[in-house]
Scaffold this active site. Structure first.
Site, PDB file in Angstrom:
ATOM      1  N   LYS A 157      72.476  38.959  34.097  1.00  0.00           N
ATOM      2  CA  LYS A 157      72.349  39.875  35.282  1.00  0.00           C
ATOM      3  C   LYS A 157      72.428  41.556  34.932  1.00  0.00           C
ATOM      4  O   LYS A 157      73.362  41.990  34.289  1.00  0.00           O
ATOM      5  CB  LYS A 157      73.228  39.759  36.341  1.00  0.00           C
ATOM      6  CG  LYS A 157      72.879  40.538  37.511  1.00  0.00           C
ATOM      7  CD  LYS A 157      73.676  40.309  38.762  1.00  0.00           C
ATOM      8  CE  LYS A 157      73.427  41.224  39.765  1.00  0.00           C
ATOM      9  NZ  LYS A 157      74.415  41.275  40.996  1.00  0.00           N
TER      10      LYS A 157
ATOM     11  N   PHE B 242      39.611  31.655  44.232  1.00  0.00           N
ATOM     12  CA  PHE B 242      40.082  32.339  45.211  1.00  0.00           C
ATOM     13  C   PHE B 242      39.892  33.780  45.105  1.00  0.00           C
ATOM     14  O   PHE B 242      40.087  34.218  44.118  1.00  0.00           O
ATOM     15  CB  PHE B 242      41.244  31.857  45.899  1.00  0.00           C
ATOM     16  CG  PHE B 242      40.906  30.716  46.902  1.00  0.00           C
ATOM     17  CD1 PHE B 242      40.931  29.682  46.063  1.00  0.00           C
ATOM     18  CD2 PHE B 242      41.200  30.658  48.193  1.00  0.00           C
ATOM     19  CE1 PHE B 242      40.825  28.282  46.772  1.00  0.00           C
ATOM     20  CE2 PHE B 242      41.157  29.464  48.898  1.00  0.00           C
ATOM     21  CZ  PHE B 242      40.708  28.204  48.211  1.00  0.00           C
TER      22      PHE B 242
ATOM     23  N   ASP C 262      50.010  39.007  38.319  1.00  0.00           N
ATOM     24  CA  ASP C 262      49.184  39.700  37.056  1.00  0.00           C
ATOM     25  C   ASP C 262      50.105  40.041  36.015  1.00  0.00           C
ATOM     26  O   ASP C 262      49.380  39.829  34.856  1.00  0.00           O
ATOM     27  CB  ASP C 262      48.513  40.664  37.676  1.00  0.00           C
ATOM     28  CG  ASP C 262      47.170  40.254  38.592  1.00  0.00           C
ATOM     29  OD1 ASP C 262      46.691  39.275  38.382  1.00  0.00           O
ATOM     30  OD2 ASP C 262      47.097  41.217  39.579  1.00  0.00           O
TER      31      ASP C 262
ATOM     32  N   LYS D  65      33.583  38.829  41.037  1.00  0.00           N
ATOM     33  CA  LYS D  65      34.580  37.905  40.366  1.00  0.00           C
ATOM     34  C   LYS D  65      34.189  36.612  39.963  1.00  0.00           C
ATOM     35  O   LYS D  65      34.761  36.185  38.912  1.00  0.00           O
ATOM     36  CB  LYS D  65      35.590  37.848  41.631  1.00  0.00           C
ATOM     37  CG  LYS D  65      36.946  37.162  40.773  1.00  0.00           C
ATOM     38  CD  LYS D  65      37.980  37.247  41.880  1.00  0.00           C
ATOM     39  CE  LYS D  65      38.609  38.790  42.090  1.00  0.00           C
ATOM     40  NZ  LYS D  65      39.763  38.864  42.987  1.00  0.00           N
TER      41      LYS D  65
ATOM     42  N   LYS E 165      35.044  35.445  36.184  1.00  0.00           N
ATOM     43  CA  LYS E 165      35.784  34.460  35.997  1.00  0.00           C
ATOM     44  C   LYS E 165      35.072  33.131  35.273  1.00  0.00           C
ATOM     45  O   LYS E 165      35.856  32.462  34.692  1.00  0.00           O
ATOM     46  CB  LYS E 165      36.614  34.262  37.064  1.00  0.00           C
ATOM     47  CG  LYS E 165      37.371  35.170  37.735  1.00  0.00           C
ATOM     48  CD  LYS E 165      38.834  35.094  37.389  1.00  0.00           C
ATOM     49  CE  LYS E 165      39.627  36.155  38.415  1.00  0.00           C
ATOM     50  NZ  LYS E 165      40.923  36.123  38.075  1.00  0.00           N
TER      51      LYS E 165
ATOM     52  N   ASN F 223      55.260  37.645  45.152  1.00  0.00           N
ATOM     53  CA  ASN F 223      54.100  38.153  45.994  1.00  0.00           C
ATOM     54  C   ASN F 223      54.327  37.364  47.322  1.00  0.00           C
ATOM     55  O   ASN F 223      55.274  36.601  47.538  1.00  0.00           O
ATOM     56  CB  ASN F 223      52.859  38.006  45.505  1.00  0.00           C
ATOM     57  CG  ASN F 223      52.271  36.789  45.138  1.00  0.00           C
ATOM     58  OD1 ASN F 223      52.344  35.765  45.978  1.00  0.00           O
ATOM     59  ND2 ASN F 223      52.130  36.603  43.795  1.00  0.00           N
TER      60      ASN F 223
ATOM     61  N   ASP G  66      45.139  34.551  32.466  1.00  0.00           N
ATOM     62  CA  ASP G  66      44.324  34.359  33.740  1.00  0.00           C
ATOM     63  C   ASP G  66      43.876  32.941  33.830  1.00  0.00           C
ATOM     64  O   ASP G  66      43.199  32.519  32.928  1.00  0.00           O
ATOM     65  CB  ASP G  66      43.182  35.203  33.665  1.00  0.00           C
ATOM     66  CG  ASP G  66      42.197  35.017  34.947  1.00  0.00           C
ATOM     67  OD1 ASP G  66      42.275  33.959  35.715  1.00  0.00           O
ATOM     68  OD2 ASP G  66      41.921  36.023  35.392  1.00  0.00           O
ATOM     69  N   ILE G  67      44.555  31.870  34.412  1.00  0.00           N
ATOM     70  CA  ILE G  67      44.473  30.772  34.461  1.00  0.00           C
ATOM     71  C   ILE G  67      42.914  30.145  34.748  1.00  0.00           C
ATOM     72  O   ILE G  67      42.311  29.240  34.147  1.00  0.00           O
ATOM     73  CB  ILE G  67      45.386  29.915  35.289  1.00  0.00           C
ATOM     74  CG1 ILE G  67      47.041  30.484  35.114  1.00  0.00           C
ATOM     75  CG2 ILE G  67      45.546  28.386  35.220  1.00  0.00           C
ATOM     76  CD1 ILE G  67      48.196  30.280  35.946  1.00  0.00           C
TER      77      ILE G  67
END
Ligand code: C5P
Length: 318
Positions: free
Chosen positions: A206, A244, A196, A258, A262, A128, A225-226
């Site tokens: 390859k 965050f 995710d 959230k 979490k 990302n 999900d840490i």
């Protein structure tokens, strides 16, 4: 250093040093035998006892071709030492031990940062656009407050700050393991943009087009999900866990949900909607959400967001 230790004042610098009641930080740099000489070490002890703070010297190759302790500390480390002293209040002459202690001295904070890379094959991966800039700034600000920082970072576009323990990882699962290995901690700040999903049918060679015109299928599995995992730890849970949330709309409502989902203590929500220039930029518009509600911060440089957050963390751990 020899002149300072004696209180000699026969030029501008030594006169200023003798006339000042402000804190003094020295960053010695000299030949290795000069540094190791009993006279220098004696002067060093005198200066330390006088309340002078010392950074370095580092060990390594010198301009004169020799090797050993005597290299000037890295400029970034010197800047960090200066900032730490400015952040901990007025620079009055104090015993060395107090000058060197920030408000987070003796505290251990884990910071996750940057993107993760999830391999498809040895040359391709899913990633990302996280630059890691905000996480690096937070790690630096916590270090400036005196904390020992374990900085668990994915492949980021910005360098890791000096003076923190850097643990480099690539995948989300490696990040989780690195966080676990860094425990126990007083606080955890999860600023990483963790992928995710990972590719479960990643291959060690390859992938090649097979001429059939049919592209391969990537099977994805959800990554751990840490943040949720750290928040739910029994016994080993850091006292303060900060997550965050990058949101594009209804920021407070989404980030509040959230926080509960979490199980973390605070959520730092940022507005990444189109046109804000925040993703990959130098500024951030943040809302801090805790159990009492939401606090909107003005649009600030990421460094200033980091300093404010580090001060808040210091208050929470006090
Ligand atoms: O669920 P979402 O990705 O929006 O949550 C963002 C927060 O959760 C960030 O603090 C991020 O570091 C953390 N997170 C994590 N592990 C994941 C996904 C997100 O620690 N797998």
């Amino acid at each position: 250093m020899a002149k300072m230790a004696q209180g000699l004042a026969d030029d501008l610098a030594s006169t200023l040093l003798l006339a000042s009641d402000k804190g003094v930080l020295v960053a010695p740099a000299m030949n290795v035998r000069m540094w190791n000489h009993p006279a220098t070490q004696r002067n060093l002890a005198v200066l330390r006892a006088d309340g002078v703070a010392v950074i370095g010297p580092d060990e390594g190759d010198m301009a004169c071709g020799e090797h050993g302790p005597g290299r000037m500390a890295e400029p970034e480390a010197i800047m960090a030492a200066i900032r730490a002293r400015l952040d901990t209040g007025p620079l009055l002459l104090e015993p060395q031990a107090q000058v060197a202690r920030g408000v987070l001295a003796g505290r251990h904070v884990i910071v996750t940062s940057g993107p993760t890379h999830e391999p498809i094959d040895p040359v391709r991966y899913i990633a990302n656009r996280s630059s890691g800039a905000q996480g690096a700034a937070i790690a630096g600000a916590l270090r400036d407050q005196g904390a020992r920082v374990s900085f668990v970072t994915g492949p980021a576009a910005v360098p890791a700050p000096a003076g923190v323990d850097v643990i480099r990882i690539e995948t989300a699962r490696e990040m989780r393991d690195a966080v676990e290995a860094a425990l126990p901690a007083d606080a955890a700040v999860m600023a990483a943009a963790v992928a995710d999903w990972r590719v479960v049918n990643a291959v060690p060679r390859k992938m090649k087009k097979d001429g059939s015109g049919r592209p391969p299928t990537l099977d994805l599995a959800e990554n751990p999900d840490i943040l949720a995992w750290v928040s739910g730890l029994d016994g080993r849970r850091p006292k303060l866990v900060v997550g965050f949330a990058a949101e594009t709309d209804d920021i407070v409502a989404h980030a509040t949900a959230k926080r509960l989902r979490k199980g973390c203590d605070w959520i730092v929500a940022n507005d990444v909607s189109d046109g804000t220039g925040i993703m990959g930029g130098t500024e951030n518009a943040v809302t801090l959400i805790d159990e009492t509600g939401a606090e909107e911060w003005p649009r600030l440089g990421k460094d200033e967001v980091a300093r404010r957050l580090a001060r808040r963390i210091a208050e929470a751990l006090a």
